[in-house]
Write a protein that holds these residues in place. Sequence first.
Motif, PDB file in Angstrom:
ATOM      1  N   GLU A   1      48.886  57.312  23.861  1.00 14.17           N
ATOM      2  CA  GLU A   1      50.070  57.558  24.362  1.00 14.17           C
ATOM      3  C   GLU A   1      50.774  56.278  24.796  1.00 14.17           C
ATOM      4  OE1 GLU A   1      50.476  60.842  26.841  1.00 14.17           O
ATOM      5  OE2 GLU A   1      49.953  62.345  25.246  1.00 14.17           O
ATOM      6  N   LYS A   2      49.807  55.270  25.303  1.00 16.17           N
ATOM      7  CA  LYS A   2      50.567  53.885  25.783  1.00 16.17           C
ATOM      8  C   LYS A   2      51.456  53.649  24.839  1.00 16.17           C
ATOM      9  CE  LYS A   2      47.216  50.798  23.845  1.00 16.17           C
ATOM     10  NZ  LYS A   2      46.166  49.870  24.206  1.00 16.17           N
TER      11      LYS A   2
ATOM     12  N   ARG B   1      54.814  55.727  25.120  1.00 13.69           N
ATOM     13  CA  ARG B   1      55.681  55.338  26.421  1.00 13.69           C
ATOM     14  C   ARG B   1      56.194  53.963  26.144  1.00 13.69           C
ATOM     15  NH1 ARG B   1      50.554  57.429  28.568  1.00 13.69           N
ATOM     16  NH2 ARG B   1      49.896  55.000  29.038  1.00 13.69           N
TER      17      ARG B   1
END
Length: 754
Positions: free
Chosen positions: A229-230, A233
Amino acid sequence: MKICRIAWFMFLLVPSLPAEEMVFPETQVRLCEGPFLHAQEMNRKYLLELDADRLLAPYFREAGLPTQASPYGNWESSGLDGHIAGHYLSALAHLWGATEEVEIRKRLDYAIAELEKCQIAHGNGYLGGVPNGKPLWEALRDGKIESNSFGLNRYWVPIYNLHKMFAGLRDAAEIAGSVKARAMFLKFSDWFVEWTKNLSDDQIQTILRTEHGGINETLADAFAISGDEKYLRLAERFSHREILDPLLEGRDNLTGKHANTQIPKVIGFQRIADLARNDDWHTAAVRFWENVVFQRSIAIGGNSFREHFNDVRNFEPLLLDVEGPETCNTYNMLRLTRMLFARDPSSRYADFYEKALFNHILSTQNPRTGGLVYFTPARSGHYRVYSQPQTCFWCCVGSGMENHAKYGEMIYAHTEKTLFVNLFIASRFSWKEKSIEVLQQTRFPDEDFTEITLNPEKPTTLEVRIRRPHWATSGVEIAINGENVPVCPVKNGYISLTREWKKGDTIRVAFPMKIHVETPPDRSAWYAIFYGPILLAAPTDTKNQTGLFADEGRGAHIAHGPKIPLAEIPVLPFQPDEIAKHVHPVQGADGSRSLHFRIDGMTATLIPFFRVHETRYVMYWKTIFDRMVYDSADSVCDVVYCGEQQPETDHAVAFKNSVTGTEGDLHWRQARPNGWFSFQFPNAKHANILRIRTLPVTSEQKMTVWVNGEPIPPLTETETERTYSLPAASKYDVCIRSEETETPKVICLELQKE
């Protein structure tokens, strides 16, 4: 780009799309004989003429490695070094998906292996050809940011450049299944995450003022591939709020903006919306699509003039300029269209896709040489310029390589129990999950019907949805195995046929095509003539097509030949609402149907625009009852429009303490106190007058003009225009300087010949 194209071994890591349907992997679709297969083959030849070592030379240089060959010239040696290499990877991946040809795969694997050497040499995952890029990334990392529309710390759109390599590695991984490209893509993404980790949201938004391609999309792709998910984001943080927020609020702030800077951003909004289940961002993308398609696009399906979105209330500047719709814009609008169709399989998306594909994309390749087109002028009597493989490396060459390698990507689509037929293009494909082979036989648009044969391994119950084209106003006829069936029900613009299909079942779809007329979105009195979805145009003559095949000159992508005065362009001798009934088909010599048309009382012959090449042409007409627009074959030898990215870059803009802005749809540049800006002009046409146009000048605004290092006084001066006599010279360096006060806001500089 859809998750279904990612290699099978990644599926457990990838969040599923909320889309109702999925397009077929490109490896499952094959083109059959017709104009698109010909275009694909010409593109193959063009790609094989390119020297991979020369394309990769900037990457070896930046990695400190010995280069195998000298870099190409043109845009590849003037600041955008290496940008074509990313497109090259994407084009090879698409073409391998379309053909699975050994030589194409060999070229792709070689380029990836060579690029891996460069990435390893950097040691941190970086992979770029940006000239002297290391100090740039260090300065930006430390928060030292100076940005404008086309310059980031005085570098020419460096993140845009990186985005091409990100996209190329992604496509090599997803379409061609390259494990090595996948690993390189994620390492590159990790470098990007590390490089930006200390930047604030405000600093990132400042960086995003400069054209940056679809970097938010490829960061989201890294999440789709890895599940980390980095990346998602960071994709959200690298989404430009100046464009996103008005779309979320339902406001149109696009007029005057550089068009192809914005479209990739919106592709990223939609990609993030799909992966993050963000309905608001999806709505923003739909609003953008509707605005561009219905309010800003002309007959070919393209948009913009001089690369910028025009005022939706006035299309005359677009229809008169020689720098018409840019091919990159339509390339990206079709990518966005395909993504929106995946979310909502509506015929309106496929209708636009068809219009832009046949009338713009197919028309931007020279069918004899494979050369590619940057601008498609809508101006009557003008012409297009074609690239050459060893001299031309424009953005539209890069996207063009991809365009003609991926024609199979939208012809068909599916859900678990439904097959969509979106486009009428001769092709075959294998639906492996259903054990069904499908063959579409057609000569569309030379014929007004198509035949679709289904060959399931065993009898299979399936819904087949066939697009009911919006232009088929006389109705559509359907026959299955020779027996007519009712054309109903229609779902979301598609004719629905559900039954148990057996091997050899054939659907014949006939859609009678008629002549109809379209005006631009502002409803002004300019008329484009269509036969079904096909734009018809009249070839005129082949005289004075200066630079028809471009060299490596900085502005060689523009058709610089003389403009034909509009007073010399024929007009239609009937009322606008009677145009269609005065256009008639011309039969072939053997009595067969052809796509040639005559106009009552005129000598002009109309043919499909995508078959008009190496000639001047007319695509928009006036009638004798309309207000005429008269201009002359003007005396302008060269012009730079201040504040617009490409014209300024083409003229080697330099500046100190200078700003740009817009007023309405006019762009301007201004020097602040003790500042200056300059442009370089070749003078092959022997200009002797410099004309500078400005916005109205206040009493506090003053400027001096220097030419080749010497100040020159104005011959004439008004509130918005000044003229200067130029000394004889082969080139001019024109500098506008301020002293104690700011200069006027300069709109354009023109070199003219008396």
